[in-house]
Design an enzyme around this catalytic site. Structure first.
Site, short mmCIF file in Angstrom:
data_model
loop_
_atom_site.label_atom_id
_atom_site.label_comp_id
_atom_site.label_asym_id
_atom_site.label_seq_id
_atom_site.Cartn_x
_atom_site.Cartn_y
_atom_site.Cartn_z
N HIS A 167 0.79 -1.25 0.04
CA HIS A 167 -0.13 0.04 -0.05
C HIS A 167 0.91 1.36 -0.07
O HIS A 167 0.42 2.38 -0.62
CB HIS A 167 -0.80 0.07 1.26
CG HIS A 167 -1.87 -0.79 1.18
ND1 HIS A 167 -2.11 -1.84 2.37
CD2 HIS A 167 -2.86 -1.38 0.36
CE1 HIS A 167 -3.02 -2.67 2.13
NE2 HIS A 167 -3.55 -2.18 1.18
N LYS A 184 -15.70 -7.77 3.42
CA LYS A 184 -14.76 -8.53 4.21
C LYS A 184 -15.08 -7.84 5.66
O LYS A 184 -15.64 -6.77 5.76
CB LYS A 184 -13.45 -7.59 3.77
CG LYS A 184 -12.95 -8.13 2.35
CD LYS A 184 -11.48 -7.33 2.12
CE LYS A 184 -11.01 -7.49 0.74
NZ LYS A 184 -9.84 -6.53 0.43
N ARG A 231 -2.10 -6.07 -8.56
CA ARG A 231 -0.98 -7.15 -8.31
C ARG A 231 -1.02 -7.99 -9.55
O ARG A 231 -0.26 -7.88 -10.13
CB ARG A 231 -1.17 -8.03 -6.86
CG ARG A 231 -0.59 -7.32 -5.79
CD ARG A 231 -0.98 -7.79 -4.52
NE ARG A 231 -2.31 -7.85 -4.60
CZ ARG A 231 -3.31 -7.99 -3.38
NH1 ARG A 231 -2.68 -8.02 -2.61
NH2 ARG A 231 -4.55 -8.35 -3.63
N SER A 286 -2.75 -7.86 2.81
CA SER A 286 -3.10 -7.70 4.42
C SER A 286 -3.47 -8.99 5.05
O SER A 286 -3.25 -9.25 5.97
CB SER A 286 -4.23 -6.82 4.56
OG SER A 286 -3.95 -5.20 4.08
#
Ligand code: PNS
Length: 160
Positions: free
Chosen positions: A17, A41, A90, A128
């Site tokens: 990040h 989430k 990514r 994360s």
């Protein structure tokens, strides 16, 4: 003034990040980093904790602001007069989800574009979720999260 908004779950913020934040800060006059709610989430850290973490790790970046928001991203962008959403990408696995969100946000706000920055190679594997998993099992997260927040992140996750 060209304002970009970098939204995310940041649960917790990682080196990946921070890499996107630093690079995006160089592309906009002002970059607002916004911890937001991802309905899909469950969050491990509170909005306040995420905001404090992000403020700590961006303290040396004068054109970066941190502000959490609880509503729709498209509304927030309009409210803050921003011209673009910034997201990090990514691998192929991120693409479908990011593409869907970018199009949904465009539908909600026609003037809005999403700008994708490719992750730096060394952070390709990092997320994360991986940080949380390592820390929960007492593993070393040095180099995975910014040093300024490493201890707080590790302590909170250790007993969770
Ligand atoms: O880091 P994440 O989990 O990929 O970030 C996703 C996030 C928080 C940016 C997304 O869930 C979001 O925009 N939430 C705010 C509510 C909203 O606008 N939802 C519709 C998105 S199309």
């Amino acid at each position: 003034m060209r304002i970009g908004v970098y939204p995310g779950s940041f649960d917790p913020p990682t080196m990946g990040h921070l890499d996107i934040i630093r690079r995006a800060a160089g592309l906009f006059d002002k970059l607002i980093v916004s911890p937001m709610v991802n309905g899909a989430k469950k969050s491990n850290f509170t909005m306040q904790e995420k905001t404090d973490f992000l403020k700590k790790i961006t303290a040396d970046l004068p054109n970066v602001e941190v502000e959490s928001f609880g509503g729709l991203l498209a509304n927030y962008i309009r409210e803050r007069g921003a011209c673009a959403i910034v997201k990090g990408l990514r691998a192929v696995s991120d693409f479908e989800y990011e593409f869907q969100m970018a199009l949904a946000n465009k539908k909600l706000n026609e003037e809005l574009d999403t700008v994708f920055l490719m992750t730096s190679q060394e952070y390709l594997f990092l997320s994360s979720t991986i940080v949380r998993d390592i820390a929960r099992h007492g593993g070393d997260i040095t180099g995975l999260v910014p040093e300024e927040i490493r201890e707080d992140v590790a302590n909170k996750l250790k007993d969770s």
